[in-house]
Write a protein that holds these residues in place. Structure first.
Motif, mmCIF file in Angstrom:
data_model
loop_
_atom_site.group_PDB
_atom_site.id
_atom_site.type_symbol
_atom_site.label_atom_id
_atom_site.label_comp_id
_atom_site.label_asym_id
_atom_site.label_seq_id
_atom_site.Cartn_x
_atom_site.Cartn_y
_atom_site.Cartn_z
ATOM 1 N N LEU A 1 0.883 -1.247 -0.059
ATOM 2 C CA LEU A 1 -0.107 -0.130 0.045
ATOM 3 C C LEU A 1 0.733 1.100 -0.072
ATOM 4 N N LEU A 2 2.229 1.255 0.036
ATOM 5 C CA LEU A 2 2.957 2.358 -0.035
ATOM 6 C C LEU A 2 2.719 3.194 -1.337
ATOM 7 N N ASN A 3 2.582 4.324 -1.064
ATOM 8 C CA ASN A 3 2.240 5.272 -2.148
ATOM 9 C C ASN A 3 0.918 5.354 -2.590
ATOM 10 N N LYS A 4 0.118 4.701 -1.993
ATOM 11 C CA LYS A 4 -1.630 4.691 -2.164
ATOM 12 C C LYS A 4 -2.158 5.561 -0.970
ATOM 13 N N TYR B 1 10.641 9.789 5.414
ATOM 14 C CA TYR B 1 10.680 9.824 6.956
ATOM 15 C C TYR B 1 10.142 11.250 7.093
ATOM 16 N N PRO B 2 9.058 11.307 8.075
ATOM 17 C CA PRO B 2 8.281 12.634 8.349
ATOM 18 C C PRO B 2 9.474 13.648 9.132
ATOM 19 N N LYS C 1 -1.753 9.776 1.906
ATOM 20 C CA LYS C 1 -0.847 8.802 1.191
ATOM 21 C C LYS C 1 0.180 8.275 2.163
ATOM 22 N N LEU C 2 0.457 6.809 2.246
ATOM 23 C CA LEU C 2 1.334 6.149 2.907
ATOM 24 C C LEU C 2 2.597 6.090 2.358
ATOM 25 N N THR C 3 3.440 6.552 3.181
ATOM 26 C CA THR C 3 5.073 6.569 2.486
ATOM 27 C C THR C 3 6.044 5.816 3.232
ATOM 28 N N GLY C 4 5.290 5.248 4.444
ATOM 29 C CA GLY C 4 6.493 4.199 5.044
ATOM 30 C C GLY C 4 5.686 3.742 6.201
ATOM 31 N N ILE C 5 6.608 2.779 6.804
ATOM 32 C CA ILE C 5 5.858 2.119 8.038
ATOM 33 C C ILE C 5 7.473 1.618 8.713
ATOM 34 N N LEU D 1 2.503 3.732 11.062
ATOM 35 C CA LEU D 1 2.066 3.970 9.547
ATOM 36 C C LEU D 1 2.479 5.597 9.508
ATOM 37 N N ILE D 2 3.391 5.627 8.394
ATOM 38 C CA ILE D 2 3.834 7.076 8.046
ATOM 39 C C ILE D 2 3.170 7.607 6.878
ATOM 40 N N PHE D 3 2.563 8.836 7.011
ATOM 41 C CA PHE D 3 1.944 9.329 5.796
ATOM 42 C C PHE D 3 2.540 10.703 5.462
ATOM 43 N N GLU D 4 2.399 10.921 4.034
ATOM 44 C CA GLU D 4 3.141 11.968 3.357
ATOM 45 C C GLU D 4 2.902 13.466 3.846
#
Length: 264
Positions: free
Chosen positions: A34-37, A214-215, A232-236, A241-244
């Protein structure tokens, strides 16, 4: 696609990078895919992980009444030095306590935001390190019960941290320390009753997380207050869960929440 279920700690697979799975009763999501979704998360209700009732979650995924009654939330969970099963002494449920406490435990060093000492069951290596967002870790001692691990951790806390700064961990802001050297420096402080269990020949374990961005200034999402979030999910990393937009959502600290998740 839309999914609904009660949040529990994400399952992980120790690969390069680590694979994450959000598991519901009748379905699961491979979060790496799901990264970038864009993901929409909606709070639906509470569901205590013990009694399954729609009661506000107090701690660790349990409602308040369950938290103060069940053995899975007893004080020795967070403070291993309070374990008493090795003395055949019951806290809340001796059968459960013997099952968990009287098995091999590891005292380890991990580097996530800084070098820290921690305790985990041997069967939870390297899962525990993944959950903490450690970029590397190493075993110090392997002892036969939780009590010995706990007193060892307490002794070492005078010389090394025992907490992770979650913001620093999520920003991937760390100093690359040599954990083998740290282990040798701390060896002299291991309590006499655990000294014979020191591990001489372990090397560092390195961990790689699926993070595209990374945030810079992590903002923690309070889903029960916000009710819904979209991003938008950009990392885990760790159990986050890390978002844009720098929003981060800690799955572990939100266990017991029933959510509706829509993938765009």
């Amino acid at each position: 696609m839309t999914y609904q279920g009660v949040l529990t700690k994400m399952d992980t697979e120790f690969t390069i990078p680590i694979q994450y799975y959000l598991v519901f009763e009748n379905d699961f999501l491979n979060m790496n895919q799901l990264l970038n979704k864009n993901i929409d998360i909606h709070f639906v209700k509470y569901q205590c992980l013990n009694c399954s009732l729609d009661k506000q979650i107090y701690r660790q995924g349990f409602c308040k009444s369950c938290f103060f009654e069940i053995p899975q939330a007893a004080d020795w969970i967070m403070r291993p030095e309070l374990s008493t099963a090795h003395l055949d002494k019951e806290d809340r449920d001796l059968e459960y306590e013997k099952k968990v406490q009287l098995q091999p435990h590891i005292v380890y060093l991990a580097n996530s935001s800084n070098v820290k000492v921690g305790v985990t069951r041997k069967s939870q290596v390297p899962t525990r390190w993944i959950d903490q967002g450690a970029i590397k870790a190493i075993e110090i001692v392997e002892v036969p019960n939780r009590y010995l691990a706990g007193v060892t951790e307490v002794a070492l806390k005078d010389y090394v941290a025992d907490k992770t700064n979650w913001r620093t961990m999520l920003k991937n802001d760390f100093v690359d320390e040599n954990l083998e050297e740290w282990r040798e420096r701390l060896k002299q402080y291991i309590p006499e009753e655990a000294a014979a269990y020191f591990i001489e020949n372990k090397t560092e374990t390195n961990l790689e997380f699926p993070v595209n961005k990374y945030p810079e200034k992590p903002k923690s999402l309070n889903l029960t207050k916000a009710q819904q979030y979209s991003g938008k999910l950009t990392g885990i990393k760790g159990q986050y869960l890390i978002f844009e937009d720098n929003t981060v959502f800690n799955i572990r600290s939100n266990e017991g929440l029933v959510v509706n998740i829509k993938i765009q």
